[in-house]
Design an enzyme around this catalytic site. Structure first.
Site, mmCIF file in Angstrom:
data_model
loop_
_atom_site.group_PDB
_atom_site.id
_atom_site.type_symbol
_atom_site.label_atom_id
_atom_site.label_comp_id
_atom_site.label_asym_id
_atom_site.label_seq_id
_atom_site.Cartn_x
_atom_site.Cartn_y
_atom_site.Cartn_z
ATOM 1 N N TYR A 15 0.869 -1.181 0.000
ATOM 2 C CA TYR A 15 0.000 0.000 0.000
ATOM 3 C C TYR A 15 0.898 1.220 0.000
ATOM 4 O O TYR A 15 1.628 1.454 0.968
ATOM 5 C CB TYR A 15 -0.879 -0.060 1.245
ATOM 6 C CG TYR A 15 -1.868 1.059 1.417
ATOM 7 C CD1 TYR A 15 -2.755 1.399 0.417
ATOM 8 C CD2 TYR A 15 -1.940 1.757 2.619
ATOM 9 C CE1 TYR A 15 -3.686 2.398 0.591
ATOM 10 C CE2 TYR A 15 -2.864 2.761 2.818
ATOM 11 C CZ TYR A 15 -3.735 3.076 1.795
ATOM 12 O OH TYR A 15 -4.658 4.069 1.980
ATOM 13 N N TYR A 169 -12.099 -4.234 6.809
ATOM 14 C CA TYR A 169 -10.774 -4.002 7.395
ATOM 15 C C TYR A 169 -10.835 -3.004 8.545
ATOM 16 O O TYR A 169 -10.389 -3.272 9.662
ATOM 17 C CB TYR A 169 -9.805 -3.497 6.321
ATOM 18 C CG TYR A 169 -8.456 -3.121 6.885
ATOM 19 C CD1 TYR A 169 -7.469 -4.088 7.060
ATOM 20 C CD2 TYR A 169 -8.172 -1.822 7.298
ATOM 21 C CE1 TYR A 169 -6.241 -3.764 7.616
ATOM 22 C CE2 TYR A 169 -6.957 -1.493 7.852
ATOM 23 C CZ TYR A 169 -5.994 -2.466 8.005
ATOM 24 O OH TYR A 169 -4.786 -2.137 8.569
ATOM 25 N N HIS A 170 -11.386 -1.831 8.285
ATOM 26 C CA HIS A 170 -11.387 -0.781 9.303
ATOM 27 C C HIS A 170 -12.368 -1.067 10.431
ATOM 28 O O HIS A 170 -12.260 -0.485 11.508
ATOM 29 C CB HIS A 170 -11.704 0.575 8.659
ATOM 30 C CG HIS A 170 -10.662 1.017 7.677
ATOM 31 N ND1 HIS A 170 -10.757 0.762 6.333
ATOM 32 C CD2 HIS A 170 -9.493 1.671 7.864
ATOM 33 C CE1 HIS A 170 -9.703 1.252 5.719
ATOM 34 N NE2 HIS A 170 -8.917 1.800 6.620
ATOM 35 N N LYS A 551 -10.874 16.663 16.816
ATOM 36 C CA LYS A 551 -10.207 16.009 15.685
ATOM 37 C C LYS A 551 -9.981 17.075 14.602
ATOM 38 O O LYS A 551 -10.804 17.255 13.706
ATOM 39 C CB LYS A 551 -11.075 14.885 15.124
ATOM 40 C CG LYS A 551 -11.194 13.659 16.004
ATOM 41 C CD LYS A 551 -9.950 12.803 15.966
ATOM 42 C CE LYS A 551 -9.652 12.280 14.596
ATOM 43 N NZ LYS A 551 -8.371 11.537 14.548
ATOM 44 N N ASP A 555 -8.147 13.950 9.265
ATOM 45 C CA ASP A 555 -7.914 12.603 9.791
ATOM 46 C C ASP A 555 -9.210 12.028 10.352
ATOM 47 O O ASP A 555 -9.772 12.564 11.304
ATOM 48 C CB ASP A 555 -6.831 12.647 10.874
ATOM 49 C CG ASP A 555 -6.714 11.339 11.633
ATOM 50 O OD1 ASP A 555 -6.891 10.278 10.997
ATOM 51 O OD2 ASP A 555 -6.445 11.374 12.838
ATOM 52 N N HIS A 557 -9.511 8.799 11.497
ATOM 53 C CA HIS A 557 -9.296 7.709 12.455
ATOM 54 C C HIS A 557 -9.722 8.198 13.839
ATOM 55 O O HIS A 557 -8.931 8.783 14.572
ATOM 56 C CB HIS A 557 -7.829 7.297 12.478
ATOM 57 C CG HIS A 557 -7.435 6.392 11.354
ATOM 58 N ND1 HIS A 557 -7.993 5.150 11.177
ATOM 59 C CD2 HIS A 557 -6.541 6.544 10.357
ATOM 60 C CE1 HIS A 557 -7.452 4.570 10.112
ATOM 61 N NE2 HIS A 557 -6.584 5.385 9.601
#
Length: 683
Positions: A15, A169-170, A551, A555, A557
């Site tokens: 990646y 995945y996340h 935040k 981003d 996450h």
């Protein structure tokens, strides 16, 4: 060597993407020369969220976690001297997936490629963006329409392309259990397939072609037996759903096709050399079982918990795959787990639990309804809180983090700041200047305007008007998007046009509804912190201490921020958390309006050097410079020292895994800022 012919290895990817299209192109060509068999493109956050590099929210984010692609010129440079007709390209892109596919197709056309031969994948799973990754742009309804239109277009025009990677995945990184990971991914797939079917864009007799192009992108954690069983359960459920719900008779069209990236957020900053064996074990989970083997694998680098990996680090991860595929005898045998009663029992249990959860979500109205109600997000936040609590208590052991912490000096990180790659801050300035030049030069001076005849080559303005007209109606948006790409429209302009029609969306945070995950009985660490919080609030005459969790930037996450918010709430704080994607101005304004006692900023994208000092300066200018500001994220040592010198009270990185301890330290910083004596609370 056995008499049986050896199986063909899976696609091997890393990646990658950073800084500029030119730098990423060089990296791709080097990786292909080393034996990589497919490309996996990482885009930067402005590209993922539909902003141009000169937008206020793009500040500090340009080229950080991927490559900026703002227009057709960038896409040309990204794949220069790489024949796209011969390539298999995976693009990790969701909200703006249609736009990036359009740029890719036009770049391939310019190379002379037959687009019907293009192979690759656009991730294009917006549901997991609402739940975990945070790069969504539009509301669920319009987002599902974009995905539906892309699938219909590719089936008809780019039949070898995977138009969506249903991405669990996340979800795992956001705390999902195996049951939640399978159930939520399958519920998303059902929502997407129902939408394509109901749109009428694909004839019923060709619906098997749609199902055959749906792929999945999954996470593999270190519990590799459980993870392997998870993949077998995934395949069994997919076969059942596509056969029973959609009537797909062809077994090949029902085949569960997936790629994998092993768990990046499970990598540790403490004793990072241990990440190598974690990566190997996680890879085995998706390669050992032939009947559940991944079609493509990409591995993170050992040092991703520290920062951006260098080309050598990525090469190491590629070599791990190559050793398994070419030196071991793995590919010489049929499935080695067939007939195992242990494996079958675990798979049966997973399948039963997942089907029950899928039914529960369908009763709510499906995945989109479960997103909008906040059900899915609150479940993930709760699961993640429980997992973090098990790590803190030592029930779940992580070598080098909460056990076996004593270590010899590590030669790999002796030069810690040299053990990762850094992006030159000048890249952002260069990219901003380049897009401004592109806008100034792209149309009237271009030969492609056809003498001003809009029926030959429409201008930028004409294509954007056409896009908005199509979005306000019901036609497939792909053709209008392709015209925008050919005319030189930028990423931000395409997304802005659709924002005008569709609006934007702020996903539920899941924090307020998350249950208590850590007990606060007398004598426990959380009980002690609760006492510190209460006594400090009393001394300040504040009623309750107030913490703003912010935040800044793009981003998305949010897992760490959410866990801090939940634990602070359980410790007695009043928590102000407005979710992701805020400007420094919005954060400082909220801090003043809410009269908070501390501001906590969470950034994992590397933009801390630009955004944190901005928040500090705005608070000082407003006369609130005495409010302590703490920062958490993937922050190199040198940057942490710089932030503290600028006025940050404390910096927390992944090695600080004890959330209750972090909350206690936040109270200490509040006391220090308010000139209160240190407070020791006995057990």
């Amino acid at each position: 060597m056995t008499e049986r012919q050896k199986d063909r290895p899976w696609l091997m990817r890393t990646y990658a993407g950073h800084s500029t299209a030119e730098a990423s192109n060089e990296l791709y060509r080097r990786n292909l020369a080393k034996g990589q068999t497919g490309l996996s493109v990482a885009f930067d956050l402005p590209t993922q969220t539909g902003y141009d590099p000169d937008h206020v929210l793009a500040r500090g984010e340009v080229g950080r976690v991927g490559v900026p692609v703002s227009h057709l010129g960038d896409m040309r440079r990204l794949f220069q001297d790489i024949p796209l007709e011969q390539m298999n390209t995976s693009m990790t892109i969701n909200a703006t997936a249609m736009w990036l596919l359009a740029l890719y197709q036009v770049a391939a056309e310019e190379q002379g490629a037959d687009i019907s031969k293009l192979q690759g994948t656009t991730q294009n799973d917006i549901v997991k963006e609402y739940l975990s990754r945070g790069t969504h742009v539009f509301p669920p309804g319009p987002s599902l329409r974009l995905t539906t239109d892309m699938i219909a277009y590719t089936v008809n025009h780019i039949p070898k392309w995977n138009p969506i990677n249903i991405c669990s995945y996340h979800l795992q990184e956001a705390g999902a259990t195996p049951v939640q990971e399978i159930s939520y991914a399958m519920s998303t797939a059902i929502a997407v397939l129902d939408s394509v079917r109901d749109s009428g864009q694909v004839p019923e007799e060709r619906f098997g072609e749609v199902v055959a192009r749906i792929s999945f992108f999954v996470n593999a954690g270190v519990r590799f037996i459980e993870e392997m069983c998870k993949m077998r359960a995934f395949g069994r459920i997919w076969d059942q759903v596509t056969r029973e719900r959609y009537g797909i008779e062809d077994a090949k069209q029902r085949r569960f096709r997936y790629g994998v990236q092993v768990n990046s957020l499970g990598l540790t900053e403490a004793q990072p050399e241990n990440n190598v064996q974690r990566i190997v074990l996680e890879m085995l989970a998706v390669t050992l079982s032939k009947d559940a083997r991944a079609r493509a694998v990409q591995l993170p680098a050992w040092n991703e918990a520290l920062g951006l990996p260098r080309p050598w680090d990525q090469q190491w991860s590629l070599r791990i795959q190559q050793v398994l595929a070419h030196e071991s005898d793995l590919l010489e045998y049929e499935d080695i787990f067939a007939g195992s009663h242990v494996i079958e029992a675990k798979v049966d249990s997973l399948v039963a639990d997942c089907l029950a959860e899928i039914d529960r979500i369908q009763e709510m109205g499906g995945a989109m309804a479960a997103v909008e109600s906040g059900y899915l997000k609150s479940q993930l936040v709760s699961s993640h809180a429980e997992r973090r609590a098990r790590i803190e208590s030592g029930e779940d052991k992580i070598v080098g983090v909460n056990c076996y912490q004593q270590s010899e000096e590590n030669p790999l990180t002796a030069d810690l700041d040299g053990a990762i790659m850094t992006v030159d801050p000048a890249v952002e300035e260069f990219t901003v200047e380049r897009i401004r030049r592109w806008r100034a030069e792209r149309q009237e001076a271009s030969d492609r305007q056809g003498g001003g005849d809009p029926y030959v080559f429409p201008t930028v303005g004409q294509t954007l008007d056409r896009l908005k007209e199509a979005a306000a109606g019901t036609e497939n948006l792909m053709e209008a998007t392709l015209e925008c790409a050919r005319a030189g429209v930028t990423t931000g302009e395409w997304a802005s046009a659709l924002r005008e029609v569709f609006g934007e969306f702020r996903a539920p945070t899941g924090v307020s509804s998350a249950p208590v995950a850590v007990a606060a009985e007398e004598g426990t660490p959380l009980a002690q912190v609760r006492e510190k919080v209460a006594r400090t609030a009393d001394e300040l005459g504040a009623g309750r201490l107030r913490l703003l969790v912010g935040k800044p930037g793009l981003d998305g996450h949010s897992n760490g921020a959410e866990q801090i918010a939940v634990r602070a709430r359980d410790a007695g704080f009043e928590v102000v958390y407005q979710g992701i994607r805020l400007t420094p101005e919005e954060i400082s304004t909220a801090a003043l309006a809410e009269d908070v006692h501390c501001v906590g900023l969470s950034i994992l994208s590397g933009s801390h050097s630009a955004l944190v000092p901005d928040v500090l300066e705005r608070l000082r200018t407003a006369g609130a410079g005495d409010i302590p500001v703490i920062v958490g994220g993937i922050i190199p040592n040198a940057d942490a020292l710089t932030l503290k010198a600028a006025g940050v009270a404390a910096v927390f990185t992944p090695k600080d895994f004890g959330i209750t301890e972090i909350i206690g330290r936040i109270v200490d910083e509040i006391r220090k800022a308010n000139k209160l004596d240190p407070l020791e609370v006995s057990a």
